[in-house]
Design a protein around this motif. Structure first.
Motif, PDB file in Angstrom:
ATOM      1  N   GLU A  32       0.800  -1.219   0.000  1.00  0.00           N
ATOM      2  CA  GLU A  32       0.000   0.000   0.000  1.00  0.00           C
ATOM      3  C   GLU A  32       0.842   1.284   0.000  1.00  0.00           C
ATOM      4  O   GLU A  32       0.423   2.304   0.487  1.00  0.00           O
ATOM      5  CB  GLU A  32      -0.987   0.007   1.165  1.00  0.00           C
ATOM      6  CG  GLU A  32      -2.047  -1.056   1.036  1.00  0.00           C
ATOM      7  CD  GLU A  32      -3.175  -0.866   2.018  1.00  0.00           C
ATOM      8  OE1 GLU A  32      -3.889   0.138   1.902  1.00  0.00           O
ATOM      9  OE2 GLU A  32      -3.328  -1.716   2.890  1.00  0.00           O
ATOM     10  N   LYS A  33       2.069   1.221  -0.520  1.00  0.00           N
ATOM     11  CA  LYS A  33       2.903   2.413  -0.627  1.00  0.00           C
ATOM     12  C   LYS A  33       2.852   2.927  -2.055  1.00  0.00           C
ATOM     13  O   LYS A  33       2.695   2.182  -3.002  1.00  0.00           O
ATOM     14  CB  LYS A  33       4.346   2.108  -0.233  1.00  0.00           C
ATOM     15  CG  LYS A  33       4.486   1.805   1.247  1.00  0.00           C
ATOM     16  CD  LYS A  33       5.923   1.633   1.632  1.00  0.00           C
ATOM     17  CE  LYS A  33       6.023   1.332   3.118  1.00  0.00           C
ATOM     18  NZ  LYS A  33       7.422   1.213   3.544  1.00  0.00           N
ATOM     19  N   HIS A  60      -8.246   1.181  -2.363  1.00  0.00           N
ATOM     20  CA  HIS A  60      -7.255   1.585  -1.374  1.00  0.00           C
ATOM     21  C   HIS A  60      -6.486   2.804  -1.858  1.00  0.00           C
ATOM     22  O   HIS A  60      -5.985   2.814  -2.983  1.00  0.00           O
ATOM     23  CB  HIS A  60      -6.257   0.450  -1.118  1.00  0.00           C
ATOM     24  CG  HIS A  60      -6.928  -0.825  -0.724  1.00  0.00           C
ATOM     25  ND1 HIS A  60      -7.279  -1.110   0.575  1.00  0.00           N
ATOM     26  CD2 HIS A  60      -7.345  -1.878  -1.476  1.00  0.00           C
ATOM     27  CE1 HIS A  60      -7.871  -2.285   0.609  1.00  0.00           C
ATOM     28  NE2 HIS A  60      -7.930  -2.774  -0.622  1.00  0.00           N
ATOM     29  N   THR A  61      -6.377   3.808  -0.998  1.00  0.00           N
ATOM     30  CA  THR A  61      -5.513   4.951  -1.272  1.00  0.00           C
ATOM     31  C   THR A  61      -4.128   4.577  -0.776  1.00  0.00           C
ATOM     32  O   THR A  61      -3.971   4.110   0.351  1.00  0.00           O
ATOM     33  CB  THR A  61      -6.023   6.211  -0.543  1.00  0.00           C
ATOM     34  OG1 THR A  61      -7.361   6.469  -0.964  1.00  0.00           O
ATOM     35  CG2 THR A  61      -5.145   7.414  -0.852  1.00  0.00           C
ATOM     36  N   LEU A  62      -3.118   4.755  -1.612  1.00  0.00           N
ATOM     37  CA  LEU A  62      -1.761   4.350  -1.265  1.00  0.00           C
ATOM     38  C   LEU A  62      -1.099   5.386  -0.363  1.00  0.00           C
ATOM     39  O   LEU A  62      -1.365   6.586  -0.466  1.00  0.00           O
ATOM     40  CB  LEU A  62      -0.949   4.128  -2.539  1.00  0.00           C
ATOM     41  CG  LEU A  62      -1.545   3.083  -3.495  1.00  0.00           C
ATOM     42  CD1 LEU A  62      -0.718   2.991  -4.769  1.00  0.00           C
ATOM     43  CD2 LEU A  62      -1.660   1.727  -2.834  1.00  0.00           C
ATOM     44  N   LYS A  63      -0.232   4.911   0.537  1.00  0.00           N
ATOM     45  CA  LYS A  63       0.459   5.779   1.491  1.00  0.00           C
ATOM     46  C   LYS A  63       1.437   6.696   0.763  1.00  0.00           C
ATOM     47  O   LYS A  63       2.068   6.309  -0.200  1.00  0.00           O
ATOM     48  CB  LYS A  63       1.216   4.937   2.509  1.00  0.00           C
ATOM     49  CG  LYS A  63       0.315   4.135   3.411  1.00  0.00           C
ATOM     50  CD  LYS A  63       1.130   3.267   4.339  1.00  0.00           C
ATOM     51  CE  LYS A  63       0.196   2.354   5.116  1.00  0.00           C
ATOM     52  NZ  LYS A  63       0.938   1.328   5.851  1.00  0.00           N
ATOM     53  N   HIS A  64       1.580   7.902   1.287  1.00  0.00           N
ATOM     54  CA  HIS A  64       2.498   8.886   0.700  1.00  0.00           C
ATOM     55  C   HIS A  64       3.932   8.617   1.149  1.00  0.00           C
ATOM     56  O   HIS A  64       4.610   9.488   1.665  1.00  0.00           O
ATOM     57  CB  HIS A  64       2.073  10.303   1.078  1.00  0.00           C
ATOM     58  CG  HIS A  64       0.962  10.813   0.234  1.00  0.00           C
ATOM     59  ND1 HIS A  64       1.148  11.721  -0.765  1.00  0.00           N
ATOM     60  CD2 HIS A  64      -0.350  10.511   0.219  1.00  0.00           C
ATOM     61  CE1 HIS A  64      -0.009  11.970  -1.359  1.00  0.00           C
ATOM     62  NE2 HIS A  64      -0.927  11.249  -0.777  1.00  0.00           N
ATOM     63  N   ASP A  65       4.393   7.397   0.938  1.00  0.00           N
ATOM     64  CA  ASP A  65       5.791   7.050   1.180  1.00  0.00           C
ATOM     65  C   ASP A  65       6.480   7.166  -0.171  1.00  0.00           C
ATOM     66  O   ASP A  65       6.244   6.377  -1.074  1.00  0.00           O
ATOM     67  CB  ASP A  65       5.894   5.626   1.721  1.00  0.00           C
ATOM     68  CG  ASP A  65       7.334   5.228   2.021  1.00  0.00           C
ATOM     69  OD1 ASP A  65       8.243   5.652   1.278  1.00  0.00           O
ATOM     70  OD2 ASP A  65       7.539   4.489   2.988  1.00  0.00           O
TER      71      ASP A  65
END
Length: 192
Positions: free
Chosen positions: A63-64, A175-180
């Motif tokens: 999820e990144k 799913h919204t992906l993490k701001h990594d």
């Protein structure tokens, strides 16, 4: 009386066939009309994903956030993508061949072929891509939302959710992906 029963059976059969065709059409991706590949070229952030693959599909991404650079080389789309997998950034370079002169592309990878369809785009801010692939002998679909920037993506996210729901995904599949930005920054700086 028999002819009435046969007539009713025919009506029911055609109704069921119509329902089946309608359901199948609802899950098939629409293609952007008059797709302009030259406007599609450039850098895209992957900011959301819709997948029915459950934990398997999301474990691949953790999820990144990932990214994609689209270039035109010798009449093929050259795609350079990056994503986070098993504790490190992965860089993947593949070529995509246009299918039927439309917004459909075939991507050939070592792991197999994918069909990639541009479902919606305004070229300047967002694009929605429908990906169909064969994983462990089963056909899987995923939709991805890409953006030109990391700011003000609320409207694009809302549109993505509507499109994904319309194409058979549920709210729990989105799913919204993490701001990594570890992998994104590595791609931009050429460190991968």
């Amino acid at each position: 009386m028999c002819s009435v029963a046969r007539h009713m059976e025919s009506i029911m059969l055609f109704t069921l066939l119509g329902l089946c065709v309608g359901l199948a059409a609802g899950t098939e991706a629409a293609v952007v009309k008059d797709f302009d590949v030259s406007k599609f070229l450039g850098f895209w952030y992957e900011i959301a994903l819709a997948s029915k693959m459950g934990a398997y599909g999301l474990a691949h991404k953790e999820e990144k956030m990932g990214a994609m650079v689209v270039e035109l080389k010798e009449n093929l789309l050259a795609l350079t993508t990056t994503y986070y997998n098993e504790g490190h950034c992965v860089l993947e370079k593949v070529a995509a061949t246009q299918v039927d002169g439309s917004a459909k592309y075939k991507v050939t990878r070592i792991s197999g072929e994918k069909e990639v369809v541009v479902v919606a785009t305004d070229y300047m801010t967002y694009t929605v891509i429908d990906v169909t692939s064969l994983v462990a002998g089963a056909v899987h679909r995923a939709m991805k939302l890409y953006s030109r920037s990391l700011d003000n993506n609320g409207e694009a996210l809302n549109n993505f959710q509507k499109i994904a729901l319309k194409h058979g995904f549920s709210e729990t599949d989105i799913h919204t992906l993490k701001h990594d930005l570890t992998c994104v920054n590595a791609l931009q700086s050429g460190q991968i």
